[in-house]
Design a protein around this motif. Structure first.
Motif, short mmCIF file in Angstrom:
data_model
loop_
_atom_site.label_atom_id
_atom_site.label_comp_id
_atom_site.label_asym_id
_atom_site.label_seq_id
_atom_site.Cartn_x
_atom_site.Cartn_y
_atom_site.Cartn_z
N VAL A 88 0.84 -1.20 0.00
CA VAL A 88 0.00 0.00 0.00
C VAL A 88 0.87 1.25 0.00
CG1 VAL A 88 -1.81 1.25 1.22
CG2 VAL A 88 -1.82 -1.26 1.20
N ASN A 89 1.93 1.25 0.79
CA ASN A 89 2.80 2.42 0.87
C ASN A 89 3.54 2.68 -0.43
OD1 ASN A 89 2.03 2.74 3.56
ND2 ASN A 89 3.75 1.51 4.32
N TRP A 91 2.52 2.05 -3.32
CA TRP A 91 1.55 2.56 -4.28
C TRP A 91 1.21 4.03 -4.00
CZ3 TRP A 91 0.06 -0.24 -8.46
CH2 TRP A 91 -0.97 0.26 -9.23
N ARG A 92 1.19 4.40 -2.73
CA ARG A 92 0.81 5.78 -2.35
C ARG A 92 1.98 6.75 -2.46
NH1 ARG A 92 -2.77 4.81 3.21
NH2 ARG A 92 -4.59 3.85 2.22
N GLU A 93 3.17 6.30 -2.08
CA GLU A 93 4.31 7.21 -1.96
C GLU A 93 5.12 7.34 -3.24
OE1 GLU A 93 6.61 5.94 1.34
OE2 GLU A 93 4.92 5.99 2.76
#
Length: 305
Positions: A88-89, A91-93
């Motif tokens: 998830v990180n 993909w977000r960062e």
């Protein structure tokens, strides 16, 4: 005078017998020899061992992708806890979503363009005996010797003058150009292996040359088409150098270049790097699993008497 008639004697062949599990015999059934079974088990064991050797780096990649940042330097093979938030990180960062979209467009567009050009070119080369045919095939093969890195300076200047840097169409054209020769070479061999009598029969029934190609020859050459499609798609998916040179904006770069952004000058984010690598290989594995069933050999067996 007595007339004697000779009756041919019937000869009986003994049926093959084999020992059953209970110690008896059953006629007509024979068990394979022990040497053949031992050889089969040995080959299976070696195959499983090789599969484990080749799958080990992928298992290490998945484990590192799930490893917390504080445990990256631990000596243990498995982490104390799995950090599922890494996917998830990452993909977000980062711009991984935009990079994945660019890679999908480039790989699919390059594959489609290659097939649209390679199929008629390979069919014409396989069926028509024109002057310079051998030289043409030799030139097609020679173009495979050129590496994209040797042409990067010229490509960069050309697309810079055309104002096509940081464009998906630029990467599609470049990847299609570098994979077109291989597709033509593969499809020419497949088209040449299909008997021309099938097309002649179809044209006698009223089909033209294009109709015979689409309805008769192309379905029989589908293994070659799938092979060219897989190699072109994987090559465009894994391409790195042209994407790094011709795309300078992070949102317009392919996935391979986007993953490289996790490698800094002084530190490497190994968990994010491997998490992005897992995301990058999943679409290719799924595509190959779906298309592999379509590859059927021997479609022309028994078609011509």
């Amino acid at each position: 005078m007595a007339q004697h008639t000779l009756t041919p004697s019937k000869t009986h062949r003994p049926a093959s017998v084999s020992h059953s599990r209970t110690g008896g015999t059953r006629p007509g059934i024979s068990r394979p020899p022990r040497t053949l079974r031992a050889r089969t088990l040995l080959v299976a064991a070696v195959a499983w061992l090789l599969a484990a050797v080749f799958l080990f780096p992928y298992a290490e990649m998945v484990i590192t992708a799930l490893r917390p940042a504080r445990e990256l330097r631990d000596a243990g093979y498995l982490p104390a806890e799995f950090e599922w938030a890494n996917f998830v990180n990452v993909w977000r960062e980062s711009h991984l979503g935009a990079n994945l979209r660019v890679t999908l467009l480039v790989a699919a567009g390059s594959t489609l363009l290659v097939l649209l050009v390679a199929i008629p070119a390979a069919y014409y080369t396989a069926r028509m005996r024109f002057r310079g045919r051998g030289l043409f095939l030799l030139l097609v093969l020679v173009t495979q010797m050129f590496q994209p890195t040797s042409l990067l300076v010229g490509l960069y200047r050309e697309f810079y003058q055309l104002g096509m840097l940081n464009s998906v169409w630029t990467l599609i054209l470049c990847n299609a150009a570098f994979n077109l020769a291989f597709a033509i070479w593969i499809l020419t061999a497949y088209f040449a292996s299909i008997p021309e009598a099938l097309e002649e029969s179809a044209m006698i029934d009223g089909l033209g040359r294009a109709g015979a190609l689409l309805r008769i020859t192309l379905p029989l050459a589908m293994p070659g088409v799938v092979t060219a499609m897989i190699f072109t798609f994987i090559s465009a998916w894994n391409e790195f150098v042209m994407g790094l040179t011709l795309s300078t904006i992070p949102e317009s770069q392919p996935l391979t270049v986007g993953i490289n952004s996790f490698i800094g000058n002084y530190t490497v984010q190994w968990n994010y790097l491997f998490a992005g690598s897992v995301i990058a290989i999943v679409p290719v594995v799924v595509l190959f699993a779906l298309i592999e069933r379509k590859v059927v050999s021997g479609l022309t067996a028994g078609s011509v008497k």
